[in-house]
Design an enzyme around this catalytic site. Structure first.
Site, mmCIF file in Angstrom:
data_model
loop_
_atom_site.group_PDB
_atom_site.id
_atom_site.type_symbol
_atom_site.label_atom_id
_atom_site.label_comp_id
_atom_site.label_asym_id
_atom_site.label_seq_id
_atom_site.Cartn_x
_atom_site.Cartn_y
_atom_site.Cartn_z
ATOM 1 N N ASN A 87 0.975 -1.318 0.113
ATOM 2 C CA ASN A 87 -0.381 -0.214 -0.018
ATOM 3 C C ASN A 87 0.598 1.750 0.308
ATOM 4 O O ASN A 87 0.421 2.309 0.368
ATOM 5 C CB ASN A 87 -1.206 0.276 1.498
ATOM 6 C CG ASN A 87 -1.546 -1.164 1.083
ATOM 7 O OD1 ASN A 87 -2.076 -1.324 0.073
ATOM 8 N ND2 ASN A 87 -2.328 -2.058 2.495
ATOM 9 N N HIS A 93 -13.547 -1.156 7.010
ATOM 10 C CA HIS A 93 -12.421 -1.899 7.589
ATOM 11 C C HIS A 93 -12.898 -2.297 9.252
ATOM 12 O O HIS A 93 -13.679 -1.838 9.923
ATOM 13 C CB HIS A 93 -11.039 -0.511 8.069
ATOM 14 C CG HIS A 93 -9.640 -1.240 7.799
ATOM 15 N ND1 HIS A 93 -9.643 -1.038 9.165
ATOM 16 C CD2 HIS A 93 -8.596 -1.855 7.195
ATOM 17 C CE1 HIS A 93 -8.094 -2.305 9.254
ATOM 18 N NE2 HIS A 93 -8.255 -1.777 8.293
ATOM 19 N N GLU A 147 -15.728 4.220 3.738
ATOM 20 C CA GLU A 147 -14.343 4.351 3.261
ATOM 21 C C GLU A 147 -14.644 5.408 2.196
ATOM 22 O O GLU A 147 -15.880 5.082 1.168
ATOM 23 C CB GLU A 147 -13.678 3.129 3.507
ATOM 24 C CG GLU A 147 -12.974 2.907 3.977
ATOM 25 C CD GLU A 147 -12.256 0.931 4.030
ATOM 26 O OE1 GLU A 147 -12.046 0.653 2.940
ATOM 27 O OE2 GLU A 147 -12.710 0.462 5.229
ATOM 28 N N SER A 150 -10.707 -0.431 0.658
ATOM 29 C CA SER A 150 -9.380 -1.317 0.944
ATOM 30 C C SER A 150 -9.265 -3.066 -0.369
ATOM 31 O O SER A 150 -8.079 -3.067 -0.899
ATOM 32 C CB SER A 150 -9.401 -1.289 2.066
ATOM 33 O OG SER A 150 -9.894 -2.389 3.001
ATOM 34 N N ASP A 173 -12.644 7.036 6.390
ATOM 35 C CA ASP A 173 -11.764 6.856 5.658
ATOM 36 C C ASP A 173 -11.410 7.122 4.372
ATOM 37 O O ASP A 173 -11.249 5.965 3.767
ATOM 38 C CB ASP A 173 -11.384 5.466 6.608
ATOM 39 C CG ASP A 173 -10.215 4.594 6.994
ATOM 40 O OD1 ASP A 173 -9.455 4.702 6.249
ATOM 41 O OD2 ASP A 173 -10.724 3.192 7.061
ATOM 42 N N HIS A 199 -6.934 4.725 1.651
ATOM 43 C CA HIS A 199 -6.579 4.738 0.350
ATOM 44 C C HIS A 199 -6.436 5.147 -0.476
ATOM 45 O O HIS A 199 -6.401 5.123 -2.090
ATOM 46 C CB HIS A 199 -7.550 2.817 0.063
ATOM 47 C CG HIS A 199 -6.869 1.833 0.930
ATOM 48 N ND1 HIS A 199 -5.951 1.065 0.682
ATOM 49 C CD2 HIS A 199 -7.603 0.978 2.175
ATOM 50 C CE1 HIS A 199 -5.417 0.400 1.744
ATOM 51 N NE2 HIS A 199 -6.868 0.660 2.157
ATOM 52 N N LYS A 219 0.650 4.425 4.132
ATOM 53 C CA LYS A 219 0.006 3.697 3.191
ATOM 54 C C LYS A 219 0.785 4.693 2.440
ATOM 55 O O LYS A 219 2.302 4.774 1.841
ATOM 56 C CB LYS A 219 -1.300 3.416 2.820
ATOM 57 C CG LYS A 219 -1.321 2.402 3.299
ATOM 58 C CD LYS A 219 -3.395 1.902 4.206
ATOM 59 C CE LYS A 219 -2.998 0.356 4.550
ATOM 60 N NZ LYS A 219 -4.602 0.431 5.228
HETATM 61 C C1 LIG Z 1 -4.725 -0.135 6.599
HETATM 62 C C2 LIG Z 1 -6.295 0.443 6.764
HETATM 63 C C3 LIG Z 1 -6.107 1.065 8.492
HETATM 64 C C4 LIG Z 1 -5.737 0.756 9.319
HETATM 65 O O1 LIG Z 1 -4.641 1.870 9.708
HETATM 66 P P1 LIG Z 1 -3.054 1.735 9.640
HETATM 67 O O2 LIG Z 1 -2.240 2.685 9.759
HETATM 68 O O3 LIG Z 1 -2.583 0.507 8.887
HETATM 69 O O4 LIG Z 1 -3.247 0.737 11.156
HETATM 70 C C5 LIG Z 1 -8.052 1.811 8.096
HETATM 71 N N1 LIG Z 1 -8.713 2.180 7.250
HETATM 72 C C6 LIG Z 1 -8.376 1.032 6.234
HETATM 73 C C7 LIG Z 1 -9.546 1.118 5.162
HETATM 74 C C8 LIG Z 1 -6.773 0.561 6.009
HETATM 75 O O5 LIG Z 1 -6.887 0.356 4.937
#
Ligand SMILES: *Cc1c(COP(=O)(O)O)cnc(C)c1O
Length: 400
Positions: free
Chosen positions: A40, A126, A181, A185, A210, A213, A244
């Site tokens: 990612n 997520h 989101e 993801s 969120d 991505h 990411k």
């Molecule tokens: C990776 C991810 C998270 C968590 O983030 P980290 O910094 O890896 O703990 C939260 N939401 C989504 C959609 C993710 O893909």
């Protein structure tokens, strides 16, 4: 352990595969080189010289650890500088950094809502947002993925509950929090953000978005899909990760000053956890500075050109992907065992493509999840397409 046996028999067993060196999408594992489509680190910033140097300087200045929670031993300047940088990037009055995105979600939702409140989540959000919603004690409702009619039905129900509620002991009226989101993801599809924002506004709900991505990839400042869709100002709670596209580690919440003040006091994953290393914050700030400048433009252009090329190569190889809207391209295979088999066959060709299975995705919706980074080359994509072309795509009946 006995509880793992049925799990493993169902083809759901997982194990760690040790990597001894990383160079962009190239990994050393088991004594040989692998080409990975699993990261990612979309813009390839995790190995960028500017981030490495910034982190090294920070270690020289600050040492390796932060010693305590920021409320206990003092709040180090690199964390404040990072938060100012995040707030400027997301164009919010304030931001708060967490050790991970996961910790940000886990601390924030229970700080915002509790029993008497309602959380409405997209079916595919997520795991950290689901866990956080459960932890909050608020009533939880799930709407069908990206289905605004279903979201509206849930909001109408929540409205009726809110008007029925007469909790004299509560100092505020019941809250309705929608969690979604922007880029999903495991599917790489986009939320219908403009309509979603209109809907939650009409019902007086809050939206927590969120952008794990999407931040780094969309919008003129590349701050995320909310910026690209022109709705960022109408979103109460912006959630993101620094691990990411930003190329470091950590998570953040961006929003109003009142929101950040609340979290500093009430987000338990912030209050009761040692602050992340200063070098992590400094690397993240450097990553965001690159993203918002010409390097971010160039890396995004390179990434989107690769996404386009891979889409065409996949079609040519007989593995037609669905609508491709992001740097995540799922090839839905269906059966868990088949996804593992295809992943293993690709592995034999030196390609590292993870099979994503239940419980990360629904049963029977196992897939290969391809992700691209700006560090892939066109030849890398051709190598993947060539390997896939020699395998039978799902849904293909071999007529003889
Ligand atoms: C990776 C991810 C998270 C968590 O983030 P980290 O910094 O890896 O703990 C939260 N939401 C989504 C959609 C993710 O893909």
């Amino acid at each position: 352990m006995a509880e793992l046996a049925p799990w493993k028999e169902a083809g759901l067993g997982r194990q760690l595969r040790r990597v001894d060196a990383v160079d962009g999408p190239r990994l050393q594992h088991d004594g040989r080189e692998w080409l990975a489509f699993a990261s990612n680190d979309y813009l390839g910033l995790a190995g960028h010289p500017a981030l490495r140097e910034a982190a090294q300087r920070a270690v020289q200045t600050w040492g390796t650890g932060s010693a305590a929670s920021r409320l206990i031993s003092g709040s180090l300047a690199p964390h404040h500088q990072l938060e100012e940088c995040i707030a400027a990037w997301k164009q919010t009055p304030a931001a708060l950094a967490f050790a991970t995105g996961h910790a940000a979600a886990l601390g924030t939702i229970p700080a915002l809502v509790g029993s008497g409140d309602i959380v409405i989540v997209d079916k595919l959000v997520h795991a950290c947002c689901i866990d956080a919603a459960r932890l909050s004690g608020a009533r939880l409702r799930v709407f069908r993925h990206n289905d605004l009619n279903d979201l509206e039905a849930k909001l109408q129900w929540a409205d009726s509950q809110r008007h029925d509620a007469h909790d004299a002991s509560s100092r505020r009226s019941p809250r309705i929090l929608v969690v979604a989101e922007s880029v999903y993801s495991m599917d790489g599809d986009l939320a219908p953000l403009r309509d979603m924002v209109g809907l939650k506004n009409r019902h007086g709900a809050w939206l927590m978005l969120d952008e794990a991505h999407a931040a780094g990839l969309f919008g003129e400042r590349r701050s995320g899909l909310a910026e690209a869709f022109g709705v960022a100002e109408s979103i109460e709670v912006h959630l993101g990760t620094l691990g990411k596209a930003v190329g470091s580690a950590g998570g953040y919440i961006a929003g109003s000053r009142a929101l950040v003040d609340l979290l500093v006091n009430r987000a338990r994953s912030f209050v009761y956890s040692t602050a992340p290393p200063p070098a992590q914050a400094v690397a993240a700030q450097t990553g965001i500075e690159l993203i918002t400048g010409p390097e971010g433009v160039a890396r995004c252009e390179r990434l989107w050109a690769l996404v386009d090329l891979l889409k065409n190569e996949l079609i040519r190889a007989g593995w037609t992907p669905g609508l491709v809207r992001s740097a995540i391209i799922p090839l839905i295979v269906g059966a868990e065992s088949r996804a593992v088999e295809v992943s293993t066959q690709l592995r034999n060709a030196g390609l590292w493509v993870p099979a994503i299975r239940y419980p990360t995705v629904a049963r029977g919706a196992a897939r290969l999840r391809l992700t691209l980074t700006a560090e892939h080359t066109r030849d890398d994509l051709k190598a993947l397409a060539t390997a896939l072309a020699s395998l039978t795509p799902p849904g293909t009946t071999t007529a003889s």
